[in-house]
Design a protein around this motif. Structure first.
Motif, mmCIF file in Angstrom:
data_model
loop_
_atom_site.group_PDB
_atom_site.id
_atom_site.type_symbol
_atom_site.label_atom_id
_atom_site.label_comp_id
_atom_site.label_asym_id
_atom_site.label_seq_id
_atom_site.Cartn_x
_atom_site.Cartn_y
_atom_site.Cartn_z
ATOM 1 N N GLY A 249 0.783 -1.231 0.000
ATOM 2 C CA GLY A 249 0.000 0.000 0.000
ATOM 3 C C GLY A 249 0.811 1.276 0.000
ATOM 4 O O GLY A 249 0.248 2.373 -0.054
ATOM 5 N N GLY A 250 2.149 1.161 0.062
ATOM 6 C CA GLY A 250 2.994 2.353 0.086
ATOM 7 C C GLY A 250 3.110 2.955 1.470
ATOM 8 O O GLY A 250 2.296 2.706 2.354
ATOM 9 N N GLY A 251 4.129 3.773 1.662
ATOM 10 C CA GLY A 251 4.327 4.471 2.929
ATOM 11 C C GLY A 251 5.165 3.678 3.914
ATOM 12 O O GLY A 251 5.268 2.448 3.839
ATOM 13 N N LEU A 402 -3.054 -7.551 -6.646
ATOM 14 C CA LEU A 402 -3.959 -8.596 -6.127
ATOM 15 C C LEU A 402 -3.963 -8.601 -4.598
ATOM 16 O O LEU A 402 -5.022 -8.729 -3.966
ATOM 17 C CB LEU A 402 -3.529 -9.973 -6.652
ATOM 18 N N LEU A 403 -2.773 -8.464 -4.008
ATOM 19 C CA LEU A 403 -2.686 -8.464 -2.545
ATOM 20 C C LEU A 403 -3.390 -7.244 -1.952
ATOM 21 O O LEU A 403 -4.030 -7.336 -0.906
ATOM 22 C CB LEU A 403 -1.224 -8.497 -2.095
ATOM 23 N N LYS A 404 -3.287 -6.114 -2.632
ATOM 24 C CA LYS A 404 -3.968 -4.915 -2.120
ATOM 25 C C LYS A 404 -5.482 -5.108 -2.152
ATOM 26 O O LYS A 404 -6.191 -4.743 -1.207
ATOM 27 C CB LYS A 404 -3.568 -3.677 -2.924
ATOM 28 N N GLN A 405 -5.969 -5.683 -3.239
ATOM 29 C CA GLN A 405 -7.420 -5.943 -3.328
ATOM 30 C C GLN A 405 -7.868 -6.853 -2.188
ATOM 31 O O GLN A 405 -8.923 -6.647 -1.581
ATOM 32 C CB GLN A 405 -7.762 -6.589 -4.675
ATOM 33 N N GLU A 406 -7.048 -7.852 -1.895
ATOM 34 C CA GLU A 406 -7.381 -8.786 -0.816
ATOM 35 C C GLU A 406 -7.266 -8.106 0.546
ATOM 36 O O GLU A 406 -8.110 -8.275 1.424
ATOM 37 C CB GLU A 406 -6.436 -9.998 -0.891
#
Length: 683
Positions: A249-251, A402-406
């Protein structure tokens, strides 16, 4: 139907998310305010002051173990006036009691728990304390106060004296600026602490220390010191590869608990990300390393998605803790992955992803959880899998999406949605640097919208700043950190937008600081306004930490503004400040890195580059993409500006570039490469 809370205290009337977290404790908490302090004096009751912040893991643990417990509450309510403080809302209070705790115990941290006399002078302190020990300490100290108050009062008097003493700045007679030869010696001694393999210092926990790295980036670049350049590159790379950076997700999180930047203390703070966006943007300008560019882009995506209010102010932080699969509040639950989950989500791409992000013993954390961490260059992974680097990066990007969506299906960490002026200033500066060096117009628009939010919501009727904003209200008068960071952000915004509005606001705010925060004996500025509340002492904040000190940012501001407004007395003030700080910088350079950076700038040639004429924008963009930390820019398309730097320099139908030093200019040139040559050849 929602369950009605059994207890409600006066924190229910506050806006700080941290204070509101404690509003249903059985403890009779109060917020810090004059009425409560007066009541403590009138009733001759000791103050129990507990300081923390919303994203603090151990603050939550102590709340659960102690402050939610009715036995503890009885002990606290019987004899004490209990005050909860959000350290981010009231850094002035936190400074004093943190110094007190460090004097008492030799270390500090949060939660910060202090017992003090009714007038606020402290005599006992601790961080996290377990239930039975907490009750025992409170009872013993209350008994001592009743039976032998002279002992406690005497100790508190000594503490108050000590708190004033440790905040004095020793001044030496020598008024010379610290020379480059001395800076070389300082960096050589400092470098013995460097972890040249994993970056940072040779210890855990590891904090990112963007202030230190910003100085070392400039030092290595200007002195052509390859060892320092390599150390900075190693640190920036390992931080970007580490679990401390959120690859999905960044940061960045706040710090790493280990030496390899793997497992973070999972809270994500606006100030860290604002400073690191700025640092990585500069590092990208200096090296053109794509990894640094990606960090900037992903970190801005994070603050935009998670911390940006509809009003264009930035929220403060995301909590370390989040709800796990079992329904418990657990540190890092939102961010970690198990091998089985990754295999199911990524299917045929799992083997490549597992090699890239160390789903092995190197990336393993605990309880079957992995924190994503890189440990190899992409080309090595590509060779192992017989792929091109481009295919590797494309596949990894697809996997992360894909991982972010999950992950977005999980319950997010709690948000601290108060808006702090100083941290918004750091984010604003980060956005201007990102636009300057990456050229993405969206970053300039975000910066401009944030700056307008600051003007419209955080300026009081006298022209000063507020410190906070929540639910449409600003209630706390600004501290020096607010002015310093906003002035810095506005100067940077002027340089990339060429809109003199921001420079003029910087000038007004600087004069406000001089009028209202000055310590005439040192030239420095007090942390609180001379019109504000005074508690035990007037703090001078000079030590640089994860965030540069408010005084060091102000000193950098004075250097820049002395070039834009030479008729003001900023240079005289700056020289007085540097004379005051010389001894502290020399004796403890690691805690004065922003001051050391200023010493480097003042010892080197420092240039004013003035671009004037119709074609100024593309010329400025070309020049400013270069890493030029010892240059300020001024630009205009006409002779109507009142800035002294533009006087008598406009020539019809030409766009001229003036490279100047202390107001003395070389003959103007029209090509950017000639201007850069003038800067690099040092006239």
């Amino acid at each position: 139907m929602a369950k009605h809370p059994k207890f409600t205290n006066n924190l229910i009337n506050e806006s700080s998310p941290y204070l509101l977290q404690h509003a249903h404790n059985p403890v009779n908490w109060e917020a810090w305010n004059p009425e409560v302090l007066k009541r403590a004096k009138d009733e001759k009751k000791l103050l129990l002051i507990s300081i923390g912040y919303a994203a603090c893991h151990w603050c939550h643990v102590m709340e659960h173990e102690c402050f939610e417990d009715e036995d503890v509450a009885r002990a606290m309510n019987s004899h004490f006036i209990n005050i909860k403080v959000d350290r981010e809302e009231r850094p002035d209070i936190d400074h004093i009691y943190m110094d007190a705790l460090q004097m008492m115990t030799g270390s500090g941290g949060w939660p910060l728990n202090i017992l003090a006399l009714p007038d606020g002078r402290p005599f006992w302190g601790a961080t996290f304390v377990k239930k039975q020990e907490w009750i025992q300490v409170l009872n013993q100290l209350q008994e001592l106060y009743e039976n032998n108050p002279e002992k406690i009062i005497g100790y508190a008097e000594n503490m108050a004296h000590g708190l004033k003493e440790i905040n004095t700045v020793a001044i030496e007679g020598n008024s010379d600026i610290i020379s480059i030869s001395r800076i070389n010696d300082i960096v050589k001694a400092w470098s013995t602490y460097f972890d040249t393999f994993l970056g940072g210092y040779k210890r855990a926990p590891k904090f990112m220390m963007p202030v230190n790295l910003n100085f070392l980036l400039h030092y290595g670049h200007s002195q052509k010191n390859e060892a320092i350049n390599e150390y900075v590159h190693t640190t920036l790379t390992r931080m970007a590869w580490g679990g401390i950076f959120d690859h999905v997700g960044g940061g960045y999180s706040r710090y790493s608990v280990d030496t390899k930047w793997h497992v973070p203390h999972f809270e994500k703070m606006l100030y860290d990300n604002g400073l690191l966006i700025s640092l990585y943007a500069k590092a990208y300008a200096a090296t053109k390393n794509i990894l640094y560019k990606n960090v900037v882009q992903q970190s801005i995506s994070f603050i935009k998605e998670e911390l940006l209010d509809v009003s264009n102010g930035f929220y403060s932080s995301l909590d370390a803790d989040s709800i796990s699969d079992t329904g418990k509040l657990v540190e890092g639950a939102f961010y970690v992955w198990q091998e089985k989950q990754l295999r199911e989500i990524l299917t045929e791409n799992y083997p490549l992803f597992a090699d890239f992000y160390s789903i092995n013993s190197y990336g393993y954390w605990e309880e079957d959880n992995y924190v994503l961490i890189r440990d190899a260059e992409a080309k090595d992974i590509a060779n192992k899998h017989n792929l091109t680097e481009e295919v590797v990066f494309n596949t990894i990007t697809k996997c992360l999406k894909l991982l972010k969506q999950e992950r977005d299906k999980r319950e997010k960490p709690r948000l601290d949605d108060k808006i702090l002026t100083s941290w918004n200033g750091l984010a604003l500066k980060g956005l201007t640097d990102a636009y300057r060096f990456l050229g993405n117009k969206e970053y300039l628009e975000m910066a401009q919208q944030n700056a307008h939010f600051i003007l419209n919501n955080l300026v009081d009727k006298e022209g000063g700043l507020y410190h906070n904003h929540k639910n449409g209200k600003s209630t706390i008068s600004g501290f020096l950190e607010d002015y310093a960071a906003i002035i810095d952000g506005f100067i940077s915004l002027y340089e990339v937008s060429y809109d003199e509005t921001w420079l003029n606001h910087s000038l007004k705010l600087t004069n406000y600081v001089i009028d209202n925060f000055s310590d005439t004996s040192t030239g420095l500025f007090f942390f609180t306004s001379n019109k504000g509340e005074s508690l035990i002492r007037k703090t001078l904040e000079v030590a640089d930490n994860v965030i540069p000190s408010s005084n060091s940012i102000m000193a950098h501001n004075l250097l820049k503004l002395s070039k834009y407004f030479p008729e003001e007395s900023f240079e005289i003030r700056l020289n007085q400040i540097m004379n005051t700080m010389r001894k502290s910088i020399n004796e403890n350079p690691q805690n004065h890195a922003n001051w050391l950076h200023l010493s480097l700038l003042m010892d080197q040639d420092y240039y004013e580059v003035v671009v004037i004429g119709e074609n100024f924008e593309p010329i400025c963009k070309t020049l400013m993409k270069n890493y030029l930390p010892n240059v300020i820019f001024a630009a205009s398309n006409s002779k109507t500006s009142n800035l002294p730097l533009f006087m008598n320099r406009y020539v019809m139908n030409k766009t001229l570039i003036y490279v100047c030093k202390h107001g003395s200019c070389q003959l103007p040139v029209e090509e950017t490469n000639k201007a850069l040559n003038l800067i690099n050849t040092k006239f």
